[in-house]
Design a protein around this motif. Structure first.
Motif, PDB file in Angstrom:
ATOM      1  N   ASP A  49      43.647  -7.407   7.837  1.00  0.00           N
ATOM      2  CA  ASP A  49      43.178  -5.958   7.328  1.00  0.00           C
ATOM      3  C   ASP A  49      43.221  -4.934   5.584  1.00  0.00           C
ATOM      4  N   GLN A  50      43.855  -5.832   5.064  1.00  0.00           N
ATOM      5  CA  GLN A  50      44.346  -5.798   3.656  1.00  0.00           C
ATOM      6  C   GLN A  50      43.266  -6.041   2.221  1.00  0.00           C
ATOM      7  N   GLY A  51      42.505  -7.104   3.065  1.00  0.00           N
ATOM      8  CA  GLY A  51      41.084  -7.946   2.217  1.00  0.00           C
ATOM      9  C   GLY A  51      41.840  -9.151   2.051  1.00  0.00           C
TER      10      GLY A  51
ATOM     11  N   GLU B 131      45.136   5.373  -1.721  1.00  0.00           N
ATOM     12  CA  GLU B 131      44.625   6.589  -0.355  1.00  0.00           C
ATOM     13  C   GLU B 131      43.691   6.506  -0.760  1.00  0.00           C
ATOM     14  N   CYS B 132      43.002   6.468   0.484  1.00  0.00           N
ATOM     15  CA  CYS B 132      41.287   6.742   0.824  1.00  0.00           C
ATOM     16  C   CYS B 132      40.913   7.810   0.012  1.00  0.00           C
ATOM     17  N   SER B 133      39.551   8.010  -1.039  1.00  0.00           N
ATOM     18  CA  SER B 133      39.338   9.397  -1.399  1.00  0.00           C
ATOM     19  C   SER B 133      39.079  10.223   0.475  1.00  0.00           C
TER      20      SER B 133
ATOM     21  N   HIS C 183      37.785   0.032   7.485  1.00  0.00           N
ATOM     22  CA  HIS C 183      36.643  -1.242   7.219  1.00  0.00           C
ATOM     23  C   HIS C 183      35.416  -0.812   7.842  1.00  0.00           C
ATOM     24  N   HIS C 184      34.678  -0.696   7.079  1.00  0.00           N
ATOM     25  CA  HIS C 184      32.852   0.038   7.484  1.00  0.00           C
ATOM     26  C   HIS C 184      32.042  -0.980   8.132  1.00  0.00           C
ATOM     27  N   ASN C 185      32.866  -2.090   8.171  1.00  0.00           N
ATOM     28  CA  ASN C 185      32.511  -2.966   9.528  1.00  0.00           C
ATOM     29  C   ASN C 185      33.110  -3.943  10.897  1.00  0.00           C
TER      30      ASN C 185
ATOM     31  N   ALA D  38      33.465  -9.441   1.095  1.00  0.00           N
ATOM     32  CA  ALA D  38      32.608 -10.144   2.045  1.00  0.00           C
ATOM     33  C   ALA D  38      33.113 -10.181   3.054  1.00  0.00           C
ATOM     34  N   ASP D  39      32.577  -8.677   3.456  1.00  0.00           N
ATOM     35  CA  ASP D  39      32.606  -8.397   4.758  1.00  0.00           C
ATOM     36  C   ASP D  39      31.912  -8.069   5.851  1.00  0.00           C
ATOM     37  N   ALA D  40      31.174  -7.600   6.333  1.00  0.00           N
ATOM     38  CA  ALA D  40      30.061  -7.432   7.225  1.00  0.00           C
ATOM     39  C   ALA D  40      29.648  -6.327   6.530  1.00  0.00           C
TER      40      ALA D  40
HETATM   41  N1  LIG Z   1      35.179  -4.638   1.602  1.00  0.00           N
HETATM   42  C1  LIG Z   1      35.573  -3.175   1.882  1.00  0.00           C
HETATM   43  N2  LIG Z   1      36.885  -3.324   0.628  1.00  0.00           N
HETATM   44  C2  LIG Z   1      36.454  -2.155   1.261  1.00  0.00           C
HETATM   45  C3  LIG Z   1      36.320  -1.254   2.437  1.00  0.00           C
HETATM   46  C4  LIG Z   1      35.364  -2.017   2.887  1.00  0.00           C
HETATM   47  O1  LIG Z   1      35.108  -1.551   4.337  1.00  0.00           O
HETATM   48  N3  LIG Z   1      34.805  -2.898   2.637  1.00  0.00           N
HETATM   49  N4  LIG Z   1      37.118   0.574   2.934  1.00  0.00           N
HETATM   50  C5  LIG Z   1      37.470   0.554   1.511  1.00  0.00           C
HETATM   51  C6  LIG Z   1      37.943   2.151   2.346  1.00  0.00           C
HETATM   52  S1  LIG Z   1      37.116   3.442   2.279  1.00  0.00           S
HETATM   53  C7  LIG Z   1      39.319   1.935   1.346  1.00  0.00           C
HETATM   54  S2  LIG Z   1      40.069   3.574   1.659  1.00  0.00           S
HETATM   55  C8  LIG Z   1      39.837   1.450   0.960  1.00  0.00           C
HETATM   56  C9  LIG Z   1      41.303   0.721   2.462  1.00  0.00           C
HETATM   57  O2  LIG Z   1      42.435  -0.008   2.313  1.00  0.00           O
HETATM   58  P1  LIG Z   1      42.895  -0.590   3.135  1.00  0.00           P
HETATM   59  O3  LIG Z   1      42.532  -0.995   4.496  1.00  0.00           O
HETATM   60  O4  LIG Z   1      43.680  -1.933   2.447  1.00  0.00           O
HETATM   61  O5  LIG Z   1      44.473   0.132   3.069  1.00  0.00           O
HETATM   62  O6  LIG Z   1      39.482  -0.492   1.052  1.00  0.00           O
HETATM   63  C10 LIG Z   1      38.226  -0.487   0.518  1.00  0.00           C
HETATM   64  N5  LIG Z   1      37.780  -1.904   0.124  1.00  0.00           N
END
Ligand SMILES: Nc1nc2c(c(=O)[nH]1)N[C@H]1C(S)=C(S)[C@@H](COP(=O)(O)O)O[C@H]1N2
Ligand SMILES: [Mo]
Length: 431
Positions: A249-251, A160-162, A116-118, A217-219
């Motif tokens: 964690d997954q959204g 998988e994350c890139s 998660h980026h924030n 809908a995150d920051a």
């Molecule tokens: N809104 C939002 N979606 C996001 C992210 C995020 O920071 N914010 N991270 C992304 C990244 S980089 C990845 S790899 C996946 C990770 O999903 P997970 O946390 O369910 O494993 O979500 C993606 N979707």
């Protein structure tokens, strides 16, 4: 970390690939040897076998009732995610799946990797709305309550994350780290949700519409552009993960799930989709998710996570107690489709043998592979090489590096190698 039992040698096992790789069919067909091979405990003497068993307390007094929501055994606390922070950032954080501590193909929800980026937002589903607008005939908004009434499909697929395995892409010396630390940004769940085509048909996409700009809908202002073709094909609004509502964690309460595409396109906490004629040049499109190639170009919109495999046992930082019989096991996946075969080498890449694939082998999902191996106690290198149903094969590290600028790290899917030292220590290595 000693996760292995020493096992007795067995004469029915036939070496087929050099490096102590053994014939899987003999391994399975010979009943007697199977038991002996698998028995980690000593065989009892006649007197020992006749001795009265002892009855521990938990066989004499009642146990505890069930709790409302079960947790793993208190003896399994070592099985946990490792928290990571990226770019030395306190807010760009995540957690890795302990691939080397799990078995089977489904990642327990609490151990799914997370990026998660924030941070993880706290979203009350009663207040969450999802909007589709832009090039549509009828812009619409849905509450979670209404979405839960739509027909729901489910499928078992990896995410998988890139940037997974990035350390092996950019570090000139192989980092001495575990499988979890290097490769733990991949997991596999049963995802259930609404096919996006239902919602797109409802709003009526205008013929000019080709892309969907998807916003969370995150920051973190996370925005990715997804081609409409993919949304009409197999994308879903995921509401459930492994049977229960998706985790924060997954959204939670909803995410976009685009099977086989790089993790970051699976927008979490999804709240808006704008249908457009061309992709927007968001910060995420231009910076994080574009790859510099060796011919000095910038590759944008590289969606697929390509065919890949990792041996999880034995793997980095583990310790083999002694020479003898082991099972090599690992995971393979491809964002394009099914895994066709996984070959394993136990002699530093000189010979390769097809491993056994544990079924069912599903499209864009984890496939587990195994093969018996007799370690002779000498230093060697273990490798796995997966091929998918379209004939895509994992490249060598050199091949992969030749395609990109030296600092590029996304979409790293080169053949992975683990060095087994004569002392039994297992280490990350490049070949
Ligand atoms: N809104 C939002 N979606 C996001 C992210 C995020 O920071 N914010 N991270 C992304 C990244 S980089 C990845 S790899 C996946 C990770 O999903 P997970 O946390 O369910 O494993 O979500 C993606 N979707
Ligand atoms: Mo990611």
């Amino acid at each position: 970390m000693n996760l292995f039992n020493k096992r007795p040698p067995n004469k029915d096992l036939v070496e087929i690939g050099g490096g102590g790789i053994l014939d899987r069919r003999r391994f399975l067909l010979s009943g007697a040897s199977f038991v002996t091979v698998m028995a980690a405990s000593p065989i009892l003497s006649a007197t020992e076998a006749k001795a009265k068993p002892s009855y521990p307390n938990h066989m004499k007094i009642p146990g505890a009732p069930s709790s409302n929501y079960g947790l793993p055994s208190q003896y399994e606390t070592a099985v946990k995610r490792t928290n990571e922070s990226f770019y030395k950032s306190g807010i760009f954080t995540g957690a890795h799946t302990p691939l080397d501590r799990l078995n089977g193909t489904i990642t327990p929800s609490g151990l799914h990797f997370s990026i998660h980026h924030n941070g993880i937002p706290d979203i009350n589903p009663a207040a969450h709305e999802f909007l589709i607008h832009g090039f549509v005939n009828k812009p619409m908004k849905w509450s979670i309550e209404t979405l839960l009434n739509y027909p729901i499909v489910s499928r078992i697929q990896f995410l998988e994350c890139s940037g997974n395995s990035a350390a092996n892409a950019v570090s000139s010396d192989p980092v001495d780290a575990s499988c979890t630390s290097i490769h733990g940004q991949v997991s596999c769940s049963e995802w259930a949700g609404i096919p996006l085509k239902y919602l797109l048909d409802e709003v009526g996409v205008n013929p000019k519409g080709k892309w969907a700009m998807c916003e969370g809908a995150d920051a973190g202002n996370h925005v990715r552009n997804v081609p409409l073709e993919k949304l009409y094909d197999d994308a879903i609004i995921a509401l459930y993960q492994n049977g229960e509502r998706i985790r924060p964690d997954q959204g939670y309460p909803m995410r976009l799930f685009v099977p086989g595409y790089e993790g970051n396109m699976n927008v979490k906490w999804l709240h808006r989709m704008e249908i457009t004629d061309q992709p927007s040049q968001s910060k995420d499109e231009q910076s994080l998710y574009a790859e510099f190639t060796s011919d000095k170009k910038l590759n944008q919109f590289t969606f697929f996570m390509e065919v890949k495999s990792i041996i999880t046992k034995p793997s980095g930082t583990q310790q083999l107690p002694d020479k003898g019989l082991y099972e090599i096991a690992g995971l393979a996946w491809s964002g394009r489709g099914r895994i066709e075969k996984v070959e394993v080498s136990a002699d530093s890449g000189k010979t390769w043998v097809a491993a056994h694939l544990e079924g069912p082998v599903m499209s864009k999902s984890f496939t587990r592979f195994t093969i018996p191996w007799r370690w002779n106690g000498q230093g060697t290198i273990l490798m796995s090489r997966a091929t998918d149903e379209f004939g895509n094969v994992q490249p060598s590290r050199d091949e992969w590096k030749s395609r990109y600028e030296d600092f590029t790290f996304n979409h790293y899917n080169a053949i992975n190698a683990w060095l087994v030292n004569p002392d039994g220590g297992v280490k990350n290595v490049y070949v």
